[in-house]
Design an enzyme around this catalytic site. Sequence first.
Site, PDB file in Angstrom:
ATOM      1  N   SER A 137      -0.804 -22.992 -73.959  1.00 22.50           N
ATOM      2  CA  SER A 137      -0.307 -24.322 -73.587  1.00 22.50           C
ATOM      3  C   SER A 137      -1.461 -25.299 -73.473  1.00 22.50           C
ATOM      4  O   SER A 137      -2.440 -25.038 -72.769  1.00 22.50           O
ATOM      5  CB  SER A 137       0.409 -24.244 -72.243  1.00 22.50           C
ATOM      6  OG  SER A 137       1.575 -23.474 -72.390  1.00 22.50           O
ATOM      7  N   GLU A 150      -4.562 -28.700 -69.890  1.00 24.60           N
ATOM      8  CA  GLU A 150      -4.899 -27.379 -69.332  1.00 24.60           C
ATOM      9  C   GLU A 150      -6.107 -26.801 -70.068  1.00 24.60           C
ATOM     10  O   GLU A 150      -6.988 -26.207 -69.464  1.00 24.60           O
ATOM     11  CB  GLU A 150      -3.687 -26.440 -69.471  1.00 24.60           C
ATOM     12  CG  GLU A 150      -3.940 -25.063 -68.920  1.00 24.60           C
ATOM     13  CD  GLU A 150      -2.680 -24.195 -68.915  1.00 24.60           C
ATOM     14  OE1 GLU A 150      -1.566 -24.722 -68.707  1.00 24.60           O
ATOM     15  OE2 GLU A 150      -2.823 -22.982 -69.152  1.00 24.60           O
ATOM     16  N   ARG A 200      -2.977 -23.924 -61.982  1.00 24.56           N
ATOM     17  CA  ARG A 200      -4.046 -23.916 -63.000  1.00 24.56           C
ATOM     18  C   ARG A 200      -5.292 -24.673 -62.515  1.00 24.56           C
ATOM     19  O   ARG A 200      -5.958 -25.356 -63.305  1.00 24.56           O
ATOM     20  CB  ARG A 200      -3.571 -24.540 -64.330  1.00 24.56           C
ATOM     21  CG  ARG A 200      -2.324 -23.949 -64.897  1.00 24.56           C
ATOM     22  CD  ARG A 200      -2.527 -22.548 -65.449  1.00 24.56           C
ATOM     23  NE  ARG A 200      -1.252 -22.020 -65.842  1.00 24.56           N
ATOM     24  CZ  ARG A 200      -0.422 -21.370 -64.997  1.00 24.56           C
ATOM     25  NH1 ARG A 200      -0.794 -21.122 -63.750  1.00 24.56           N
ATOM     26  NH2 ARG A 200       0.740 -20.934 -65.422  1.00 24.56           N
TER      27      ARG A 200
END
Length: 300
Positions: free
Chosen positions: A222, A292, A171
């Site tokens: 998330s 994130e 990510r």
Amino acid sequence: MNMAEQKNMLWGELRRNEPMARHTSWRAGGTVDRAYVPVDLEDMRLFVASLPPHEPLYVVGLGSNLLVRDGGLRGTVIFSHRVLKSVRHEGNAIHAEAGVPCPKLARFAAQHELAGAEFMAGIPGTVGGALAMNAGCYGGETWGIVESVTTLDRAGQLRQRTPANYDLGYRSVKLREGAEEWFVAARFRLPRGDRAKSRATINELLKRRIAAQPLELPNAGSVFRNPPGDHAARLIEACGLKGHVLGGAMISAKHANFIVNTGHARASEIEALIELAHSAVKQKFGIDLEREVRIVGEAA
Ligand SMILES: Cc1cc2nc3c(=O)[nH]c(=O)nc-3n(C[C@H](O)[C@H](O)[C@H](O)COP(=O)(O)OP(=O)(O)OC[C@H]3O[C@@H](n4cnc5c(N)ncnc54)[C@H](O)[C@@H]3O)c2cc1C
């Protein structure tokens, strides 16, 4: 050509004080000073080149990984998803513009008997957002299938780049040589596959998501990256925070790494829950969860 002349040539729509709650999957948060909806890539290029050099500029796709604080965002947002939406098939590659939704790319690849993009079916963002985040799931990652990308810089110049130009991680995506650039398209290289098999994989992935994720309420997927060898959801749940409510925001009772908007959440309530989960996990397990989702703008 001076800036005023350039502005007169723009065809897109410029909006002031645009509510970003309309453009983010959390359906919460403040306004952006200016929002531009270009008519095509050329229009976007001219618009970017016409901006003062220090104007804060954001390209936003489907807003599925983004929280804008209640006090709003200073600067300009360009929306990519209504305009950069062409996708085509060239042998073993797919060329997709940055505004193409990831699920569309997954289905398009399957239809053309190319394998390896199935994981994108469950990511409710654009190709541009997926490139910026290195989005992934179920073992697949966006940059794992990228052959090259086209970017746009502040001067309105387009460039071809390859994965070798970036530092890529879980990510995380960083252009090696500094300047600010935005993604306008990507070329994905995929091995030959089987249409029926890819469709079955997509259906299976979507079923698993519906079972595990609170998709009935606005959320941004998330909130934290998973720490090595563990799951952020497990850690947050172990802190007793599943179902914890603050105003209109709640740590999902179905999946503790999701925060849902139960009605009229303020961005500040969502952010406070993010901070609460972070500090509880740090205190109990000594693990510093990394966020994130991206948070921008000013507090009210
Ligand atoms: C229900 C749900 C499930 C999700 N599941 C997953 C998952 O399994 N895996 C996963 O990785 N993510 C997941 N996400 C998060 C999100 O969908 C991804 O991060 C997605 O890639 C974001 O795309 P977007 O177009 O919505 O980006 P946005 O939210 O619009 O933007 C995200 C960031 O990328 C930047 N950006 C957007 N477009 C560009 C561009 N063209 N050029 C440069 N920068 C750009 C923005 O400025 C912002 O900083 C999920 C989200 C939801 C709501």
